[in-house]
Design a protein around this motif. Structure first.
Motif, PDB file in Angstrom:
ATOM      1  N   UNK A 100       4.846   2.824  -7.954  1.00 54.48           N
ATOM      2  CA  UNK A 100       4.433   1.805  -7.003  1.00 54.48           C
ATOM      3  C   UNK A 100       2.910   1.727  -7.034  1.00 54.48           C
ATOM      4  N   UNK A 101       2.387   0.561  -7.234  1.00 58.59           N
ATOM      5  CA  UNK A 101       0.946   0.388  -7.293  1.00 58.59           C
ATOM      6  C   UNK A 101       0.327   0.203  -5.919  1.00 58.59           C
ATOM      7  N   UNK A 102      -0.971   0.320  -5.876  1.00 58.80           N
ATOM      8  CA  UNK A 102      -1.719   0.084  -4.645  1.00 58.80           C
ATOM      9  C   UNK A 102      -3.021  -0.584  -5.031  1.00 58.80           C
ATOM     10  N   UNK A 103      -3.273  -1.769  -4.490  1.00 61.81           N
ATOM     11  CA  UNK A 103      -4.494  -2.502  -4.812  1.00 61.81           C
ATOM     12  C   UNK A 103      -5.597  -2.094  -3.831  1.00 61.81           C
ATOM     13  N   UNK A 104      -6.664  -1.531  -4.388  1.00 66.78           N
ATOM     14  CA  UNK A 104      -7.790  -1.117  -3.568  1.00 66.78           C
ATOM     15  C   UNK A 104      -8.749  -2.285  -3.373  1.00 66.78           C
ATOM     16  N   UNK A 105      -8.915  -2.670  -2.118  1.00 69.02           N
ATOM     17  CA  UNK A 105      -9.918  -3.640  -1.715  1.00 69.02           C
ATOM     18  C   UNK A 105     -10.682  -3.012  -0.552  1.00 69.02           C
ATOM     19  N   UNK A 106     -11.736  -3.640  -0.117  1.00 69.97           N
ATOM     20  CA  UNK A 106     -12.480  -3.126   1.033  1.00 69.97           C
ATOM     21  C   UNK A 106     -11.544  -2.987   2.234  1.00 69.97           C
ATOM     22  N   UNK A 107     -10.748  -4.003   2.470  1.00 65.56           N
ATOM     23  CA  UNK A 107      -9.844  -4.011   3.612  1.00 65.56           C
ATOM     24  C   UNK A 107      -8.706  -2.999   3.459  1.00 65.56           C
ATOM     25  N   UNK A 108      -8.105  -2.949   2.258  1.00 66.16           N
ATOM     26  CA  UNK A 108      -6.976  -2.029   2.078  1.00 66.16           C
ATOM     27  C   UNK A 108      -7.437  -0.573   2.122  1.00 66.16           C
ATOM     28  N   UNK A 109      -8.646  -0.292   1.631  1.00 66.64           N
ATOM     29  CA  UNK A 109      -9.156   1.074   1.685  1.00 66.64           C
ATOM     30  C   UNK A 109      -9.439   1.472   3.126  1.00 66.64           C
ATOM     31  N   UNK A 110      -9.957   0.546   3.922  1.00 74.58           N
ATOM     32  CA  UNK A 110     -10.209   0.833   5.333  1.00 74.58           C
ATOM     33  C   UNK A 110      -8.890   1.152   6.034  1.00 74.58           C
ATOM     34  N   UNK A 111      -7.856   0.354   5.795  1.00 72.04           N
ATOM     35  CA  UNK A 111      -6.550   0.612   6.406  1.00 72.04           C
ATOM     36  C   UNK A 111      -5.975   1.943   5.935  1.00 72.04           C
ATOM     37  N   UNK A 112      -6.134   2.239   4.662  1.00 73.29           N
ATOM     38  CA  UNK A 112      -5.643   3.489   4.091  1.00 73.29           C
ATOM     39  C   UNK A 112      -6.320   4.687   4.753  1.00 73.29           C
ATOM     40  N   UNK A 113      -7.641   4.638   4.885  1.00 71.42           N
ATOM     41  CA  UNK A 113      -8.387   5.752   5.468  1.00 71.42           C
ATOM     42  C   UNK A 113      -8.103   5.919   6.958  1.00 71.42           C
ATOM     43  N   UNK A 114      -7.966   4.797   7.667  1.00 67.99           N
ATOM     44  CA  UNK A 114      -7.666   4.889   9.096  1.00 67.99           C
ATOM     45  C   UNK A 114      -6.266   5.443   9.314  1.00 67.99           C
ATOM     46  N   UNK A 115      -5.324   5.064   8.448  1.00 66.01           N
ATOM     47  CA  UNK A 115      -3.969   5.614   8.532  1.00 66.01           C
ATOM     48  C   UNK A 115      -3.953   7.104   8.257  1.00 66.01           C
ATOM     49  N   UNK A 116      -4.741   7.545   7.268  1.00 62.42           N
ATOM     50  CA  UNK A 116      -4.830   8.970   6.961  1.00 62.42           C
ATOM     51  C   UNK A 116      -5.433   9.726   8.137  1.00 62.42           C
ATOM     52  N   UNK A 117      -6.475   9.178   8.735  1.00 62.28           N
ATOM     53  CA  UNK A 117      -7.116   9.837   9.881  1.00 62.28           C
ATOM     54  C   UNK A 117      -6.115  10.032  11.016  1.00 62.28           C
ATOM     55  N   UNK A 118      -5.328   9.004  11.307  1.00 64.55           N
ATOM     56  CA  UNK A 118      -4.323   9.106  12.370  1.00 64.55           C
ATOM     57  C   UNK A 118      -3.288  10.167  12.021  1.00 64.55           C
ATOM     58  N   UNK A 119      -2.845  10.188  10.774  1.00 66.51           N
ATOM     59  CA  UNK A 119      -1.842  11.171  10.353  1.00 66.51           C
ATOM     60  C   UNK A 119      -2.364  12.599  10.450  1.00 66.51           C
ATOM     61  N   UNK A 120      -3.628  12.804  10.074  1.00 69.89           N
ATOM     62  CA  UNK A 120      -4.212  14.146  10.166  1.00 69.89           C
ATOM     63  C   UNK A 120      -4.363  14.552  11.626  1.00 69.89           C
ATOM     64  N   UNK A 121      -4.878  13.652  12.453  1.00 70.23           N
ATOM     65  CA  UNK A 121      -5.112  13.965  13.865  1.00 70.23           C
ATOM     66  C   UNK A 121      -3.814  14.221  14.621  1.00 70.23           C
ATOM     67  N   UNK A 122      -2.733  13.578  14.217  1.00 74.93           N
ATOM     68  CA  UNK A 122      -1.449  13.754  14.905  1.00 74.93           C
ATOM     69  C   UNK A 122      -0.569  14.805  14.236  1.00 74.93           C
ATOM     70  N   UNK A 157     -17.149   1.082   5.719  1.00 78.72           N
ATOM     71  CA  UNK A 157     -17.099   1.477   4.317  1.00 78.72           C
ATOM     72  C   UNK A 157     -16.863   2.978   4.261  1.00 78.72           C
ATOM     73  N   UNK A 158     -15.823   3.393   3.549  1.00 78.04           N
ATOM     74  CA  UNK A 158     -15.475   4.801   3.397  1.00 78.04           C
ATOM     75  C   UNK A 158     -15.767   5.240   1.972  1.00 78.04           C
ATOM     76  N   UNK A 159     -16.409   6.407   1.822  1.00 74.30           N
ATOM     77  CA  UNK A 159     -16.682   6.909   0.476  1.00 74.30           C
ATOM     78  C   UNK A 159     -17.184   8.348   0.545  1.00 74.30           C
ATOM     79  N   UNK A 160     -17.211   8.961  -0.626  1.00 70.78           N
ATOM     80  CA  UNK A 160     -17.831  10.275  -0.757  1.00 70.78           C
ATOM     81  C   UNK A 160     -19.329  10.063  -0.943  1.00 70.78           C
ATOM     82  N   UNK A 161     -20.136  10.997  -0.454  1.00 69.16           N
ATOM     83  CA  UNK A 161     -21.573  10.850  -0.664  1.00 69.16           C
ATOM     84  C   UNK A 161     -21.936  10.965  -2.146  1.00 69.16           C
ATOM     85  N   UNK A 162     -23.102  10.499  -2.498  1.00 70.92           N
ATOM     86  CA  UNK A 162     -23.571  10.569  -3.877  1.00 70.92           C
ATOM     87  C   UNK A 162     -23.477  12.010  -4.379  1.00 70.92           C
TER      88      UNK A 162
END
Length: 102
Positions: free
Chosen positions: A1-23, A56-61
């Motif tokens: 199953x593919x996943x298309x990374x866009x600015x919006x989809x990455x934001x949703x992905x990261x926010x979903x991960x944050x909720x899953x980790x916190x809960x 914008x979510x990312x790893x530092x340089x």
């Protein structure tokens, strides 16, 4: 199953991960994934005239976010498939061996 990374989809992905980790919906062992999560950053993005345009979510340089992205994709799979995913120490070692060295 593919996943298309866009600015919006990455934001949703990261926010979903944050909720899953916190809960405690998803857990992971100490090591590469935890290290990447520790340095992972977000930045409030603004457009012209200071308008908010998202986060914008990312790893530092100099760092990588491959394991964070893999964990987030596994979390999406877990949510869609309604099945638990367990990262065993062996899987984490294998992933760590494939990750670029810092």
């Amino acid at each position: 199953e593919g996943y298309k990374f866009t600015k919006s989809s990455k934001q949703q992905l990261m926010e979903g991960l944050a909720v899953s980790i916190q809960s405690n919906g998803i857990t992971f062992p100490a090591g590469t994934i935890a290290d990447e999560l520790e340095v992972f950053e977000y930045e409030m993005a603004g457009g012209d005239e200071g308008r908010y345009t998202g986060i914008r979510y990312s790893a530092p340089t100099g760092f990588h976010d491959d394991c964070v992205m893999a964990l987030a994709l596994a979390d999406i799979h877990r949510k869609r498939g309604n099945r638990p995913i367990k990262f065993t120490p062996e899987i984490v070692r294998q992933l760590g061996a494939m990750a670029p060295r810092r």
